[in-house]
Design a protein around this motif. Structure first.
Motif, PDB file in Angstrom:
ATOM      1  N   VAL A   6      -1.579  10.203  -3.637  1.00  0.00           N
ATOM      2  CA  VAL A   6      -0.911   9.714  -2.429  1.00  0.00           C
ATOM      3  C   VAL A   6      -1.226  10.712  -1.323  1.00  0.00           C
ATOM      4  N   GLU A   7      -1.991  10.260  -0.333  1.00  0.00           N
ATOM      5  CA  GLU A   7      -2.457  11.155   0.734  1.00  0.00           C
ATOM      6  C   GLU A   7      -1.452  11.274   1.871  1.00  0.00           C
ATOM      7  N   ASP A   8      -0.781  10.176   2.189  1.00  0.00           N
ATOM      8  CA  ASP A   8       0.244  10.196   3.225  1.00  0.00           C
ATOM      9  C   ASP A   8       1.267   9.118   2.898  1.00  0.00           C
ATOM     10  N   ASN A  10       1.904   6.493   4.705  1.00  0.00           N
ATOM     11  CA  ASN A  10       1.557   5.274   5.445  1.00  0.00           C
ATOM     12  C   ASN A  10       0.700   4.337   4.614  1.00  0.00           C
ATOM     13  N   GLY A  11       0.672   4.545   3.300  1.00  0.00           N
ATOM     14  CA  GLY A  11      -0.066   3.637   2.423  1.00  0.00           C
ATOM     15  C   GLY A  11      -1.453   4.109   2.033  1.00  0.00           C
ATOM     16  N   THR A  12      -1.841   5.330   2.422  1.00  0.00           N
ATOM     17  CA  THR A  12      -3.145   5.857   2.037  1.00  0.00           C
ATOM     18  C   THR A  12      -3.042   6.492   0.661  1.00  0.00           C
ATOM     19  N   MET A  13      -3.581   5.806  -0.328  1.00  0.00           N
ATOM     20  CA  MET A  13      -3.515   6.281  -1.706  1.00  0.00           C
ATOM     21  C   MET A  13      -4.633   5.645  -2.506  1.00  0.00           C
ATOM     22  N   GLY A  14      -4.981   6.265  -3.627  1.00  0.00           N
ATOM     23  CA  GLY A  14      -6.015   5.708  -4.489  1.00  0.00           C
ATOM     24  C   GLY A  14      -6.566   6.761  -5.421  1.00  0.00           C
ATOM     25  N   LEU A  15      -7.497   6.341  -6.290  1.00  0.00           N
ATOM     26  CA  LEU A  15      -8.118   7.265  -7.233  1.00  0.00           C
ATOM     27  C   LEU A  15      -9.024   8.249  -6.511  1.00  0.00           C
ATOM     28  N   LEU A  44       8.673   6.988  -3.885  1.00  0.00           N
ATOM     29  CA  LEU A  44       7.949   8.230  -3.605  1.00  0.00           C
ATOM     30  C   LEU A  44       6.812   8.013  -2.618  1.00  0.00           C
ATOM     31  N   THR A  45       6.083   6.910  -2.765  1.00  0.00           N
ATOM     32  CA  THR A  45       4.952   6.649  -1.877  1.00  0.00           C
ATOM     33  C   THR A  45       5.399   6.384  -0.440  1.00  0.00           C
ATOM     34  N   PRO A  54       5.315  17.727  -1.889  1.00  0.00           N
ATOM     35  CA  PRO A  54       4.424  17.968  -0.749  1.00  0.00           C
ATOM     36  C   PRO A  54       3.151  17.135  -0.864  1.00  0.00           C
ATOM     37  N   LEU A  55       2.699  16.617   0.268  1.00  0.00           N
ATOM     38  CA  LEU A  55       1.477  15.817   0.312  1.00  0.00           C
ATOM     39  C   LEU A  55       0.253  16.726   0.329  1.00  0.00           C
ATOM     40  N   PRO A  56      -0.875  16.230  -0.243  1.00  0.00           N
ATOM     41  CA  PRO A  56      -0.991  15.040  -1.101  1.00  0.00           C
ATOM     42  C   PRO A  56      -0.479  15.356  -2.504  1.00  0.00           C
TER      43      PRO A  56
END
Length: 320
Positions: A6-8, A10-15, A44-45, A54-56
């Motif tokens: 999970v990068e932020d 705002n929905g930025t996430m992925g492998l 959490l996301t 803490p991100l990411p």
């Protein structure tokens, strides 16, 4: 190694490919084999869970695998041990570093997939019903959201503890699942006047509420004198605002249960709970219902199954 990041918020996430971590003092490195997906992962996301890593960060609150290495000051676990781990994050990856005190050795008969579906749901329900509410044989337990990952374990565990379980869920398929897990009575959550339905069944002694909103309010009014209410989540409604006058006139008790919080002030409660739960599992009295097994490459699909409430019981991601 691969990890679902999970990068932020705002929905930025992925492998993503990240470096394989190494354990520090009091930590273990686990080669992960399976990870359960929880509604809390969705929170959490979005930054709406009570803890905010803490991100990411790598998503995944409960997982299972094999200890690969241990850090300094770890004596209770050794490489090769099969363990389940309950943490805030880190489970949706090929490996992860976790505090040793958040790991438990698995029974030999428990698969990694089963363990990944077991930790949080049964752990929360058992501490809530046994340690907090002191549920007794012959009492009536009402469970909302009874076909989901949180509710279904409470149905099954309540029945195993000798309670008469009334389960609420949406639709015939989910109600049938609750029945199969031990519910004596079922109520469709879309049926009108939940309070009247519960009263027609004799009222309830303990409420295990995973939904919040109007369902909690109606159950509150159908609870017998000296009843106990346990709000464990608010997946389908707002946070209940509890009228103190009703608590007073009916001698009711509302019990807060933040299962993970026990690790900071009474970790022995969780340890003792798992000892009892594993004994129930090995005796064949409880076993998680897994409705979907998906590989790590399909994490977003697994999350959507939970988000859309299309699943019953647990969704598990397999790794490796």
């Amino acid at each position: 190694m691969r990890a679902f990041r999970v990068e932020d918020l705002n929905g930025t996430m992925g492998l993503a490919e990240i470096a394989r971590p190494q354990p520090g003092p009091g930590e273990v490195l686990i080669a992960l084999r399976a990870c359960g997906v929880n509604f809390a992962d969705l929170l959490l996301t979005e930054g709406r869970y009570q803890e905010k890593p803490p991100l990411p960060f790598t998503l995944g609150m409960e997982a299972a695998g094999v200890v690969e290495a241990t850090g300094p000051d770890v004596s209770e676990l050794v490489p090769g041990d099969r363990v389940g781990v309950f943490g805030r994050d880190g489970g949706l990856a090929e490996a992860g570093v976790f505090p040793a005190d958040r790991c438990v050795k698995l029974p030999g008969s428990m698969s990694f997939e089963t363990a990944a579906a077991f930790m949080i749901g049964y752990g929360t329900a058992h501490v809530a019903l046994s340690h907090r509410a002191r549920l007794q044989p012959g009492e009536t337990l009402f469970v909302t959201g009874a076909a989901g990952g949180a509710g279904l374990t409470a149905v099954e565990l309540g029945a195993a503890m000798g309670a008469r379980v009334i389960a609420s869920a949406r639709g015939a398929e989910k109600l049938a699942r609750a029945k199969a897990s031990g519910a004596a009575e079922v109520i469709d959550s879309e049926a009108p006047d939940l309070r009247a339905s519960l009263r027609s069944l004799g009222g309830v002694d303990v409420v295990y509420d995973t939904v919040g909103g109007p369902a909690f309010d109606e159950a509150l009014r159908a609870t017998r004198p000296e009843g106990r209410l346990i709000p464990v989540g608010f997946a389908g409604g707002g946070v209940p605002q509890i009228p103190a006058n009703l608590l007073l006139v009916k001698n009711l008790t509302v019990l807060g249960v933040y299962w993970g919080g026990y690790m900071s002030f009474r970790p022995e409660v969780i340890r003792e709970s798992f000892t009892e739960l594993f004994a129930l599992f090995e005796a064949g009295r409880i076993a998680p219902h897994i409705s979907a097994l998906l590989p790590l490459a399909r994490v977003e699909e697994a999350l959507d199954l939970v988000r859309s409430r299309k699943s019953t019981g647990k969704v598990v991601v397999t790794i490796g």
